[in-house]
Scaffold this motif. Structure first.
Motif, PDB file in Angstrom:
ATOM      1  N   HIS A 184       1.044  -1.251   0.061  1.00  0.00           N
ATOM      2  CA  HIS A 184       0.010   0.058  -0.069  1.00  0.00           C
ATOM      3  C   HIS A 184       0.959   1.324  -0.002  1.00  0.00           C
ATOM      4  CE1 HIS A 184      -3.704  -2.495   0.573  1.00  0.00           C
ATOM      5  NE2 HIS A 184      -3.054  -3.029   1.621  1.00  0.00           N
TER       6      HIS A 184
ATOM      7  N   ARG B 279       3.640   1.701   1.989  1.00  0.00           N
ATOM      8  CA  ARG B 279       4.143   1.971   3.448  1.00  0.00           C
ATOM      9  C   ARG B 279       5.535   0.990   3.234  1.00  0.00           C
ATOM     10  NH1 ARG B 279      -1.207   1.300   6.936  1.00  0.00           N
ATOM     11  NH2 ARG B 279      -1.855   3.540   6.636  1.00  0.00           N
TER      12      ARG B 279
ATOM     13  N   PRO C 247      -3.532  10.137   0.089  1.00  0.00           N
ATOM     14  CA  PRO C 247      -3.933   9.011  -0.308  1.00  0.00           C
ATOM     15  C   PRO C 247      -4.430   8.769  -1.689  1.00  0.00           C
ATOM     16  CG  PRO C 247      -5.713  10.526   0.727  1.00  0.00           C
ATOM     17  CD  PRO C 247      -4.371  11.136   0.625  1.00  0.00           C
TER      18      PRO C 247
ATOM     19  N   PHE D  95      -9.511   6.264  -1.770  1.00  0.00           N
ATOM     20  CA  PHE D  95      -9.015   5.847  -0.606  1.00  0.00           C
ATOM     21  C   PHE D  95      -8.756   6.887   0.604  1.00  0.00           C
ATOM     22  CE2 PHE D  95      -8.096   2.528  -3.888  1.00  0.00           C
ATOM     23  CZ  PHE D  95      -8.641   1.458  -3.336  1.00  0.00           C
ATOM     24  N   VAL D  96      -8.701   6.524   1.839  1.00  0.00           N
ATOM     25  CA  VAL D  96      -8.064   7.262   2.743  1.00  0.00           C
ATOM     26  C   VAL D  96      -6.962   6.388   3.499  1.00  0.00           C
ATOM     27  CG1 VAL D  96      -9.683   9.274   3.132  1.00  0.00           C
ATOM     28  CG2 VAL D  96      -9.952   7.090   4.519  1.00  0.00           C
ATOM     29  N   ALA D  97      -6.003   6.860   4.190  1.00  0.00           N
ATOM     30  CA  ALA D  97      -5.209   6.190   4.804  1.00  0.00           C
ATOM     31  C   ALA D  97      -5.388   5.973   6.077  1.00  0.00           C
ATOM     32  CB  ALA D  97      -3.796   6.803   4.687  1.00  0.00           C
ATOM     33  N   GLU D  98      -5.012   4.704   6.811  1.00  0.00           N
ATOM     34  CA  GLU D  98      -5.215   4.645   8.308  1.00  0.00           C
ATOM     35  C   GLU D  98      -3.929   4.937   8.955  1.00  0.00           C
ATOM     36  OE1 GLU D  98      -5.308   0.406   8.769  1.00  0.00           O
ATOM     37  OE2 GLU D  98      -6.967   0.230   7.384  1.00  0.00           O
TER      38      GLU D  98
END
Length: 135
Positions: free
Chosen positions: A107, A109, A128, A132-135
């Motif tokens: 993803h 990371r 992002p 999507f949005v990132a956690e």
């Protein structure tokens, strides 16, 4: 206004970036972004590990407070803007080494233990991917 490029993993370089926070150009009259683009092309061509990473350039990433900026991106991955680099081979190698790990990640990371020393402290933003949005 927009030019189509390969949508795969890429380092997009601001080719108009300042040489440093204090100076727009270096002693030879070149902008830092132009030097960084050239260094990235040379380093990439010299090492087959970087073949899967495109070096793309555009004028102004609007990160002017942080000279010599790049945007690291790939489909469906978190993107990153990094800056405050020198326009030299050492910076180019660190960026491309990180980009190889980034491209291989699920993803976007990359574990900190794999970060090249030359990118630590250079991250400005993460973005992002569309949808999507990132956690």
């Amino acid at each position: 206004m927009l030019t189509r490029v390969d949508p795969g993993p890429a380092v997009v370089v601001c080719n108009t970036c300042r040489h440093s926070r204090e100076a727009q150009v270096d002693a030879a009259g070149l902008r830092g972004g132009a030097r960084l683009v050239a260094a990235l092309h040379v380093v990439r061509a010299a090492d087959p590990r970087y073949a899967g990473i495109a070096v793309q350039e555009m004028a102004c990433l609007f990160a002017c407070a942080d000279h010599c900026t790049v945007h690291l991106r790939a489909p469906d991955k978190v993107g990153y803007v990094l800056g405050r680099f020198q326009g030299d081979a050492e910076s180019a190698r660190a960026i491309l080494d990180y980009a190889v790990h980034y491209a291989a990640s699920e993803h976007g990371r990359v574990p900190f233990s794999l970060w090249p020393e030359g990118v630590k402290g250079h991250f400005i933003t993460r973005t992002p991917p569309p949808g999507f949005v990132a956690e």
